[in-house]
Design an enzyme around this catalytic site. Structure first.
Site, PDB file in Angstrom:
ATOM      1  N   ARG A   5       0.852  -1.192   0.000  1.00 22.57           N
ATOM      2  CA  ARG A   5       0.000   0.000   0.000  1.00 22.57           C
ATOM      3  C   ARG A   5       0.877   1.227   0.000  1.00 22.57           C
ATOM      4  O   ARG A   5       2.086   1.153   0.301  1.00 22.57           O
ATOM      5  CB  ARG A   5      -0.938  -0.003   1.212  1.00 22.57           C
ATOM      6  CG  ARG A   5      -0.204   0.065   2.544  1.00 22.57           C
ATOM      7  CD  ARG A   5      -1.196   0.147   3.689  1.00 22.57           C
ATOM      8  NE  ARG A   5      -0.534  -0.014   4.984  1.00 22.57           N
ATOM      9  CZ  ARG A   5      -0.696   0.832   6.009  1.00 22.57           C
ATOM     10  NH1 ARG A   5      -1.456   1.897   5.889  1.00 22.57           N
ATOM     11  NH2 ARG A   5      -0.076   0.608   7.146  1.00 22.57           N
ATOM     12  N   ALA A  48       4.529   8.771   0.831  1.00 21.74           N
ATOM     13  CA  ALA A  48       4.240   8.294  -0.522  1.00 21.74           C
ATOM     14  C   ALA A  48       5.524   7.858  -1.229  1.00 21.74           C
ATOM     15  O   ALA A  48       6.615   8.375  -0.936  1.00 21.74           O
ATOM     16  CB  ALA A  48       3.559   9.407  -1.321  1.00 21.74           C
ATOM     17  N   ASN A  49       5.377   6.932  -2.154  1.00 25.15           N
ATOM     18  CA  ASN A  49       6.493   6.473  -3.013  1.00 25.15           C
ATOM     19  C   ASN A  49       7.678   5.930  -2.228  1.00 25.15           C
ATOM     20  O   ASN A  49       8.814   6.008  -2.690  1.00 25.15           O
ATOM     21  CB  ASN A  49       6.970   7.617  -3.931  1.00 25.15           C
ATOM     22  CG  ASN A  49       5.825   8.177  -4.740  1.00 25.15           C
ATOM     23  OD1 ASN A  49       4.984   7.409  -5.222  1.00 25.15           O
ATOM     24  ND2 ASN A  49       5.759   9.494  -4.860  1.00 25.15           N
ATOM     25  N   ARG A  50       7.413   5.467  -1.011  1.00 20.75           N
ATOM     26  CA  ARG A  50       8.475   4.878  -0.163  1.00 20.75           C
ATOM     27  C   ARG A  50       9.543   5.896   0.265  1.00 20.75           C
ATOM     28  O   ARG A  50      10.635   5.521   0.688  1.00 20.75           O
ATOM     29  CB  ARG A  50       9.174   3.688  -0.856  1.00 20.75           C
ATOM     30  CG  ARG A  50       8.202   2.547  -1.227  1.00 20.75           C
ATOM     31  CD  ARG A  50       7.630   1.913   0.049  1.00 20.75           C
ATOM     32  NE  ARG A  50       6.822   0.729  -0.212  1.00 20.75           N
ATOM     33  CZ  ARG A  50       5.481   0.737  -0.297  1.00 20.75           C
ATOM     34  NH1 ARG A  50       4.795   1.867  -0.166  1.00 20.75           N
ATOM     35  NH2 ARG A  50       4.832  -0.388  -0.479  1.00 20.75           N
ATOM     36  N   LEU A  51       9.209   7.207   0.127  1.00 21.07           N
ATOM     37  CA  LEU A  51      10.161   8.246   0.571  1.00 21.07           C
ATOM     38  C   LEU A  51       9.822   8.634   2.019  1.00 21.07           C
ATOM     39  O   LEU A  51       9.396   9.753   2.299  1.00 21.07           O
ATOM     40  CB  LEU A  51      10.107   9.452  -0.376  1.00 21.07           C
ATOM     41  CG  LEU A  51      10.518   9.142  -1.815  1.00 21.07           C
ATOM     42  CD1 LEU A  51      10.392  10.392  -2.695  1.00 21.07           C
ATOM     43  CD2 LEU A  51      11.964   8.621  -1.855  1.00 21.07           C
TER      44      LEU A  51
END
Ligand SMILES: Cc1cc2nc3c(=O)[nH]c(=O)nc-3n(C[C@H](O)[C@H](O)[C@H](O)COP(=O)(O)O)c2cc1C
Length: 212
Positions: A8, A189-192
């Site tokens: 997710r 978000a975006n694994r950042l």
């Protein structure tokens, strides 16, 4: 079951340096209070405690955080348990809190020290009667032949402590984990993801952002 499709995005919140308290214990208490208020799960104070034995073999288990102040994170347990034996061999431990609906984790490293008998007694006497009796009945982490034997031990202790206060067993107590590092992790978000690590440097806490 297809595990590699389970993922997710983490969009709940962000964390910036200016939002952080100078003192990580204050910051920790803010996040814990939010987790309690959000009613995320039945055990917002649950933490994984990782220990390492003399052979360098790690183990983990959940315990409940029972007190927290500038001197550290307090939990209670059986002093003959596997975790207690590990701590006697190596006092370096790690604590991990996960509040996943808020996309947050906190990782603590520190040094565990046994609480005084006075401190352990104060807490023990505040526990429900059955929990006190159960502490007497269980040699935590030791093998036992059947559930029946455990229940018999409980009944025996119930009889023994029918009247009056249940005293603190000599084999039961608690530990305070004095933190050395405390990391706050907020999913993004975006694994950042946002990560901030506090480190005790001399007498003061210093904080730096870590890459996700
Ligand atoms: C939600 C939860 C809370 C727990 N709280 C404690 C606790 O506060 N103290 C404790 O000794 N064990 C607690 N346990 C049991 C431990 O996870 C563990 O099974 C036990 O302490 C024996 O661990 P050891 O054999 O590694 O020493 C808890 C377990 C769960 C799932």
């Amino acid at each position: 079951m297809k595990l590699d499709d389970i993922r997710r995005e983490y969009l709940y919140s962000g964390l910036s340096r200016k939002d952080l308290a100078d003192d990580p214990i204050v910051q920790f208490k803010n996040w814990l209070q939010m987790a309690i208020d959000a009613d995320l799960n039945a055990d917002p104070t649950a933490m994984s405690l990782a220990t390492v034995n003399a052979q360098g073999v790690p183990s983990q288990r959940i315990v409940l955080l029972k007190n927290l102040d500038a001197s550290g994170f307090v939990f209670y347990t059986n002093l003959g348990s596997r975790k207690a034996q590990n701590i006697a061999e190596n006092a370096n431990v790690s604590l991990h809190f996960a509040w996943l609906p808020m996309e947050r984790q906190i990782c603590v490293t520190g040094v565990a020290e046994k609480l005084s008998i006075a401190e352990a007694t104060r807490y023990f006497l505040s526990r429900p009667h059955e929990s006190q009796v159960a502490a007497w009945a269980s040699q935590q982490s030791q093998a036992i032949g059947s559930r029946k034997l455990l229940e018999q031990a409980f009944e025996q202790m119930k009889n023994r402590f029918k009247q009056g206060e249940v005293p603190l067993p000599s084999f039961w107590g608690g530990y305070r984990v004095r933190p050395v590092t405390i990391e706050f992790w907020q999913g993004r978000a975006n694994r950042l993801h946002d990560r901030f690590m506090y480190k005790m440097v001399g007498e003061n806490w210093e904080v730096e952002r870590l890459q996700p």
